[in-house]
Design a protein around this motif. Structure first.
Motif, mmCIF file in Angstrom:
data_model
loop_
_atom_site.group_PDB
_atom_site.id
_atom_site.type_symbol
_atom_site.label_atom_id
_atom_site.label_comp_id
_atom_site.label_asym_id
_atom_site.label_seq_id
_atom_site.Cartn_x
_atom_site.Cartn_y
_atom_site.Cartn_z
ATOM 1 N N ILE A 169 0.849 -1.195 0.000
ATOM 2 C CA ILE A 169 0.000 0.000 0.000
ATOM 3 C C ILE A 169 0.883 1.244 0.000
ATOM 4 N N ASP A 170 0.586 2.172 -0.903
ATOM 5 C CA ASP A 170 1.209 3.500 -0.904
ATOM 6 C C ASP A 170 0.180 4.494 -0.372
ATOM 7 N N PHE A 171 0.603 5.367 0.539
ATOM 8 C CA PHE A 171 -0.361 6.263 1.175
ATOM 9 C C PHE A 171 0.275 7.610 1.493
ATOM 10 N N ASP A 172 -0.587 8.618 1.638
ATOM 11 C CA ASP A 172 -0.123 9.927 2.040
ATOM 12 C C ASP A 172 0.235 9.899 3.525
ATOM 13 N N PRO A 173 1.436 10.333 3.908
ATOM 14 C CA PRO A 173 1.850 10.242 5.318
ATOM 15 C C PRO A 173 1.007 11.087 6.259
ATOM 16 N N ASP A 174 0.323 12.110 5.728
ATOM 17 C CA ASP A 174 -0.575 12.910 6.558
ATOM 18 C C ASP A 174 -2.003 12.374 6.521
ATOM 19 N N LEU A 175 -2.205 11.271 5.819
ATOM 20 C CA LEU A 175 -3.516 10.623 5.690
ATOM 21 C C LEU A 175 -4.544 11.592 5.098
ATOM 22 N N SER A 176 -4.112 12.332 4.083
ATOM 23 C CA SER A 176 -4.952 13.328 3.430
ATOM 24 C C SER A 176 -5.369 12.844 2.044
ATOM 25 N N ALA A 177 -6.682 12.717 1.826
ATOM 26 C CA ALA A 177 -7.185 12.326 0.512
ATOM 27 C C ALA A 177 -6.890 13.401 -0.527
ATOM 28 N N GLN A 178 -7.022 14.651 -0.146
ATOM 29 C CA GLN A 178 -6.773 15.751 -1.075
ATOM 30 C C GLN A 178 -5.324 15.745 -1.553
ATOM 31 N N LYS A 179 -4.397 15.551 -0.627
ATOM 32 C CA LYS A 179 -2.984 15.535 -0.996
ATOM 33 C C LYS A 179 -2.647 14.339 -1.870
ATOM 34 N N VAL A 180 -3.201 13.183 -1.535
ATOM 35 C CA VAL A 180 -2.836 11.993 -2.299
ATOM 36 C C VAL A 180 -3.398 12.067 -3.714
ATOM 37 N N ASN A 181 -4.565 12.656 -3.897
ATOM 38 C CA ASN A 181 -5.109 12.812 -5.248
ATOM 39 C C ASN A 181 -4.220 13.710 -6.091
ATOM 40 N N LYS A 182 -3.717 14.764 -5.473
ATOM 41 C CA LYS A 182 -2.812 15.676 -6.178
ATOM 42 C C LYS A 182 -1.528 14.958 -6.583
ATOM 43 N N VAL A 183 -0.995 14.137 -5.677
ATOM 44 C CA VAL A 183 0.236 13.392 -5.971
ATOM 45 C C VAL A 183 0.002 12.385 -7.084
ATOM 46 N N CYS A 184 -1.120 11.664 -7.029
ATOM 47 C CA CYS A 184 -1.413 10.675 -8.068
ATOM 48 C C CYS A 184 -1.457 11.324 -9.443
ATOM 49 N N LYS A 185 -2.158 12.434 -9.551
ATOM 50 C CA LYS A 185 -2.264 13.104 -10.840
ATOM 51 C C LYS A 185 -0.903 13.620 -11.296
#
Length: 218
Positions: A169-185
């Motif tokens: 599993i890869d995940f945002d270390p701050d557990l932020s959905a908004q941040k992880v979506n930005k990183v994915c894109k």
């Protein structure tokens, strides 16, 4: 190089369903290899490997989600884990990762330093196997997590006579959905990864990301 999984509460929530997730995983092992839009395992990056096994199949993954893109057939086949996955929108990628015997994933770096990678040991044989991240080496253990930054050079090997399987599993270390979506894109916009480009164009990847899932007619 490695992080304490206890800092990230979702790891305990997944661990609480470990036996059911493992049962779902075991049901996938007999699946025939099919097109990537089907319920199947897929070969990963043969150019990363040395192996006495067929290099195209020595490292295989069973993908639930990849940089924000859901793989619905695999999710539907594993409802316990997939229901959990829906609860954690800060997860970028989730998949079972299988390393066949006598296989070495050569030193490499991941796509971004903005997520952390975690491995939960599902099938871990005895013997010479492990993962090196930077200058630190660990061994997987069944029912235990390893959390690390895969943007640091790392390699993994299985020199035993049996398969090794982890839930990755890869995940945002701050557990932020908004941040992880930005990183994915961001990753999908910039990548020139040969394995991904062999599957589809960058434009296709971004379209799938916008739709939230892979098409069923890849």
């Amino acid at each position: 190089m490695f992080y304490e999984s206890s800092k990230y509460p979702f790891t305990a929530q997944i661990l609480a369903k470990y036996d059911q997730i493992k049962e779902e995983m075991e049901r996938t092992l007999a699946l025939p290899l099919q097109q990537l839009d089907q319920n199947t395992w897929a070969g990963e990056r043969p150019n990363y490997l040395t192996s006495s096994f067929d290099a195209k199949l020595a490292w295989k993954t069973y993908v639930f989600k990849y940089f924000g893109i859901n793989h619905r057939p695999n999710q539907e086949a594993c409802p316990v884990f997939s229901k959990l996955l829906e609860e954690f929108p800060f997860i970028a990628t989730a998949e079972f990762s299988m390393l066949e015997p006598n296989t070495h994933i050569l030193p490499h770096k991941g796509f971004t330093g903005k997520v952390l990678r975690s491995h939960l040991g599902m099938v871990v044989p005895e013997g010479d196997l492990g993962i090196r991240v930077g200058n630190e080496t660990r061994k997987w253990k069944e029912k235990e997590w390893l959390v690390f930054d895969d943007s640091i050079e790392h390699e993994a090997w299985n020199k035993t006579a049996q398969r090794r399987i982890v839930l990755m599993i890869d995940f945002d270390p701050d557990l932020s959905a908004q941040k992880v979506n930005k990183v994915c894109k961001e990753v999908l916009m910039k990548t020139n990864d040969k394995h991904m480009m062999d599957i589809a164009s960058r434009e296709d990847w971004l379209n799938w990301f916008d739709k939230g899932e892979f098409p069923r007619d890849l």
